[in-house]
Design a protein around this motif. Structure first.
Motif, PDB file in Angstrom:
ATOM      1  N   THR A 135       0.769  -1.284  -0.135  1.00  0.00           N
ATOM      2  CA  THR A 135      -0.163  -0.082  -0.017  1.00  0.00           C
ATOM      3  C   THR A 135       0.988   1.367   0.114  1.00  0.00           C
ATOM      4  O   THR A 135       0.527   2.072  -0.716  1.00  0.00           O
ATOM      5  N   ALA A 136       1.970   1.142   1.042  1.00  0.00           N
ATOM      6  CA  ALA A 136       2.679   2.434   0.864  1.00  0.00           C
ATOM      7  C   ALA A 136       3.500   2.669  -0.340  1.00  0.00           C
ATOM      8  O   ALA A 136       3.730   3.805  -0.873  1.00  0.00           O
ATOM      9  N   ALA A 137       3.972   1.611  -0.908  1.00  0.00           N
ATOM     10  CA  ALA A 137       4.705   1.502  -2.182  1.00  0.00           C
ATOM     11  C   ALA A 137       3.984   2.214  -3.410  1.00  0.00           C
ATOM     12  O   ALA A 137       4.194   3.011  -4.175  1.00  0.00           O
ATOM     13  N   PHE A 138       2.418   1.580  -3.140  1.00  0.00           N
ATOM     14  CA  PHE A 138       1.598   2.215  -4.145  1.00  0.00           C
ATOM     15  C   PHE A 138       1.475   3.692  -4.117  1.00  0.00           C
ATOM     16  O   PHE A 138       1.478   4.472  -5.005  1.00  0.00           O
ATOM     17  N   ILE A 139       0.998   4.289  -3.004  1.00  0.00           N
ATOM     18  CA  ILE A 139       0.753   5.432  -2.957  1.00  0.00           C
ATOM     19  C   ILE A 139       2.029   6.378  -3.094  1.00  0.00           C
ATOM     20  O   ILE A 139       2.056   7.461  -3.699  1.00  0.00           O
ATOM     21  N   LEU A 140       3.226   5.880  -2.566  1.00  0.00           N
ATOM     22  CA  LEU A 140       4.410   6.786  -2.964  1.00  0.00           C
ATOM     23  C   LEU A 140       4.705   6.781  -4.550  1.00  0.00           C
ATOM     24  O   LEU A 140       5.334   7.699  -4.883  1.00  0.00           O
ATOM     25  N   SER A 141       4.513   5.780  -5.245  1.00  0.00           N
ATOM     26  CA  SER A 141       4.943   5.788  -6.590  1.00  0.00           C
ATOM     27  C   SER A 141       3.591   6.815  -7.289  1.00  0.00           C
ATOM     28  O   SER A 141       4.132   7.326  -8.220  1.00  0.00           O
TER      29      SER A 141
ATOM     30  N   LEU B  92      -0.193   7.254   7.244  1.00  0.00           N
ATOM     31  CA  LEU B  92      -1.499   6.817   7.823  1.00  0.00           C
ATOM     32  C   LEU B  92      -2.232   5.828   7.145  1.00  0.00           C
ATOM     33  O   LEU B  92      -2.846   4.824   7.632  1.00  0.00           O
ATOM     34  N   THR B  93      -2.328   5.636   5.908  1.00  0.00           N
ATOM     35  CA  THR B  93      -3.229   4.819   5.036  1.00  0.00           C
ATOM     36  C   THR B  93      -2.632   3.842   5.170  1.00  0.00           C
ATOM     37  O   THR B  93      -3.299   2.674   5.373  1.00  0.00           O
ATOM     38  N   SER B  94      -1.318   3.526   4.653  1.00  0.00           N
ATOM     39  CA  SER B  94      -0.669   2.126   4.729  1.00  0.00           C
ATOM     40  C   SER B  94      -0.757   1.517   6.076  1.00  0.00           C
ATOM     41  O   SER B  94      -1.108   0.179   6.403  1.00  0.00           O
ATOM     42  N   VAL B 171       9.256  -4.582  -3.653  1.00  0.00           N
ATOM     43  CA  VAL B 171       8.853  -3.391  -2.951  1.00  0.00           C
ATOM     44  C   VAL B 171      10.447  -2.926  -2.783  1.00  0.00           C
ATOM     45  O   VAL B 171      10.929  -3.430  -1.801  1.00  0.00           O
ATOM     46  N   LYS B 172      10.761  -1.840  -3.380  1.00  0.00           N
ATOM     47  CA  LYS B 172      12.315  -1.361  -3.272  1.00  0.00           C
ATOM     48  C   LYS B 172      12.304   0.246  -2.549  1.00  0.00           C
ATOM     49  O   LYS B 172      13.227   0.420  -1.958  1.00  0.00           O
ATOM     50  N   ASP B 173      11.045   0.611  -2.703  1.00  0.00           N
ATOM     51  CA  ASP B 173      11.163   2.112  -1.902  1.00  0.00           C
ATOM     52  C   ASP B 173      11.507   1.827  -0.408  1.00  0.00           C
ATOM     53  O   ASP B 173      10.750   1.070   0.477  1.00  0.00           O
ATOM     54  N   PRO B 174      12.687   2.732   0.094  1.00  0.00           N
ATOM     55  CA  PRO B 174      13.073   2.324   1.520  1.00  0.00           C
ATOM     56  C   PRO B 174      12.023   2.832   2.430  1.00  0.00           C
ATOM     57  O   PRO B 174      11.564   2.149   3.614  1.00  0.00           O
ATOM     58  N   ILE B 175      10.983   3.756   2.088  1.00  0.00           N
ATOM     59  CA  ILE B 175      10.155   4.375   3.186  1.00  0.00           C
ATOM     60  C   ILE B 175       9.096   3.084   3.061  1.00  0.00           C
ATOM     61  O   ILE B 175       8.505   2.759   4.324  1.00  0.00           O
ATOM     62  N   ALA B 176       8.564   2.779   1.965  1.00  0.00           N
ATOM     63  CA  ALA B 176       7.521   1.458   1.943  1.00  0.00           C
ATOM     64  C   ALA B 176       7.923   0.151   2.875  1.00  0.00           C
ATOM     65  O   ALA B 176       7.133  -0.360   3.530  1.00  0.00           O
ATOM     66  N   GLN B 177       9.363  -0.096   2.609  1.00  0.00           N
ATOM     67  CA  GLN B 177       9.882  -1.307   3.347  1.00  0.00           C
ATOM     68  C   GLN B 177       9.860  -1.051   4.937  1.00  0.00           C
ATOM     69  O   GLN B 177       9.621  -1.952   5.602  1.00  0.00           O
ATOM     70  N   GLY B 178      10.061   0.384   5.178  1.00  0.00           N
ATOM     71  CA  GLY B 178      10.225   0.631   6.607  1.00  0.00           C
ATOM     72  C   GLY B 178       8.801   0.564   7.112  1.00  0.00           C
ATOM     73  O   GLY B 178       8.588   0.171   8.424  1.00  0.00           O
ATOM     74  N   LEU B 179       7.958   1.057   6.599  1.00  0.00           N
ATOM     75  CA  LEU B 179       6.372   1.192   7.330  1.00  0.00           C
ATOM     76  C   LEU B 179       5.862  -0.283   7.029  1.00  0.00           C
ATOM     77  O   LEU B 179       5.312  -0.780   8.241  1.00  0.00           O
ATOM     78  N   GLY B 180       6.178  -1.197   6.204  1.00  0.00           N
ATOM     79  CA  GLY B 180       5.920  -2.769   6.265  1.00  0.00           C
ATOM     80  C   GLY B 180       6.363  -3.301   7.506  1.00  0.00           C
ATOM     81  O   GLY B 180       5.802  -4.230   8.381  1.00  0.00           O
ATOM     82  N   ILE B 181       7.869  -3.329   7.684  1.00  0.00           N
ATOM     83  CA  ILE B 181       8.483  -3.920   8.658  1.00  0.00           C
ATOM     84  C   ILE B 181       8.095  -3.469  10.219  1.00  0.00           C
ATOM     85  O   ILE B 181       7.796  -4.202  11.019  1.00  0.00           O
ATOM     86  N   GLY B 182       8.096  -2.322  10.001  1.00  0.00           N
ATOM     87  CA  GLY B 182       7.681  -1.419  11.598  1.00  0.00           C
ATOM     88  C   GLY B 182       6.174  -1.960  12.000  1.00  0.00           C
ATOM     89  O   GLY B 182       5.726  -2.184  13.155  1.00  0.00           O
TER      90      GLY B 182
END
Lengths: 151, 226
Positions: A135-141, B92-94, B171-182
């Motif tokens: 979800t985060a990756a989708f929104i960020l992209s 917040l969304t993710s 999932v390569k984006d470090p922000i997305a990785q961090g949010l998922g793991i945390g």
């Protein structure tokens, strides 16, 4: 008023610690005790509010949100509580050991469901991991310009 | 009584300290000092037929600090407030969607294994940092000690496998990785995320706090549905 109360309370607290450990003097101890009292006041308030909340939300979460609001608005300066917070958080893993030991009381109840619990926990953890990150990756992209600020 | 309390308290601290030293030697995310201490103390109590209540006279002294430590979790969130503000919407969304998925999948697993109501509710806060998870479990009628065990397990799974699984899934984006793991693996995941990179670590730490708050408000809603 708030500051005065903390000064008064921490004075009592510091003297109590100094009676127990006469060697432990100095600025750091004063700051630790003062910070701890500030945190305990928030915990007390949070627990009080939790009683009246319409949903069973833990008092310490309400206290944490109040504390965050107080830090953000400057009611409590970060400097007052920084040392004690870091100290408490580095020892966090120790504090829930006794609660974890409490599982021995439930051994008979859990013996049959040990393996399903293990598998269920694994699967559910992966679900959270993948859904949150995707979800985060989708929104960020979708929102490239904002992301650039972080690279 | 005082001696009994001091013994329980000291014993907990000493065994945990041994666990910490072992962790430094072993250097594996599979070894967890809290888990080690819990297992050793239970083994010791069972061996000498000491009831939990007797141990907990002193254990309670150690556990007392969980309350203030949870409040102190606000400090790391406050320190990351700039990151939170600039990425408020994706964060917040993710985390909201991830936390809902966690609660639903936890309940589903519990129902599938035919667990009792207490066991199912103990699974609800499984991905949240332990002090918050324990209180959520208590508040909605789960078994807090069981939640502690499940939360540590989640953390170990997420910390050992999380980064690799995310990379494999693209999932390569470090922000997305961090949010998922945390969100999935709280503090244990965050200690691994820090090794993956500064951004991954920072967002994992932030996600762990935010997910704790969000789950604390979502979990009691189950009581309305059940």
């Amino acid at each position: 008023m708030f500051g005065l109360c903390i000064r008064l309370l921490s004075g009592i607290g510091i003297n109590a610690v100094l009676v127990l450990y006469p060697k432990a003097q100095g600025v750091v101890l004063v700051k630790l005790v003062r910070g701890f009292i500030v945190i305990m006041i928030f915990l007390f308030l949070g627990n009080k509010i939790a009683v009246y909340a319409p949903l069973p939300i833990p008092g310490n979460i309400i206290a944490m949100i109040l504390f965050l609001a107080a830090l953000n608005s400057g009611v409590v300066p970060l400097g007052t509580v920084e040392e004690i917070s870091d100290l408490l958080l580095t020892k966090l893993a120790l504090f829930f050991v006794p609660a974890g030991v409490g599982i021995m009381v439930y051994f008979d109840l859990l013996r049959a469901s040990f393996f399903p619990l293990l598998v269920g926990t694994f699967l559910s953890t992966m679900v959270v991991l993948i859904i949150t990150a995707k979800t985060a990756a989708f929104i960020l992209s979708e929102d490239k310009p904002r992301q650039k600020g972080w690279e | 009584m005082v001696i009994q309390a001091l013994l329980g308290c000291l014993f907990t601290v000493v065994v945990f300290y041994v666990g910490l030293q072992l962790q430094k030697r072993i250097c594996s995310p599979l070894f967890n000092p809290t888990f080690f201490a819990i297992v050793v103390i239970i083994f010791f109590l069972q061996l000498f037929h000491i009831p939990y209540e007797a141990y907990n006279v002193g254990g309670r002294w150690v556990g007392f600090f969980l309350g203030p430590a949870t409040v102190a979790l606000a400090v790391p969130i406050y320190r990351q407030r700039e990151k939170l503000k600039t990425n408020l919407f994706p964060i917040l969304t993710s985390i909201l969607i991830g936390s809902i998925a966690g609660i639903i999948s936890g309940v589903l697993m519990g129902v599938l294994m035919g667990g009792s109501r207490e066991i199912i509710f103990s699974l609800v806060p499984k991905s949240v940092t332990t002090p918050i998870a324990m209180e959520i479990s208590r508040a909605i009628g789960g078994i807090p000690p069981l939640t502690v065990g499940i939360v540590i397990l989640s953390g170990i799974f997420g910390a050992t496998l999380g980064p690799e699984i995310l990379v494999r899934l693209g999932v390569k984006d470090p922000i997305a990785q961090g949010l998922g793991i945390g969100t999935a693996a709280h503090g244990l995941g965050t200690s691994r995320a820090v090794q993956e990179g500064e951004i991954v670590g920072a967002f994992s730490g932030l996600a762990m706090g935010v997910a704790g708050i969000i789950t604390a408000f979502l979990a009691p809603l189950i009581l309305l549905l059940w």
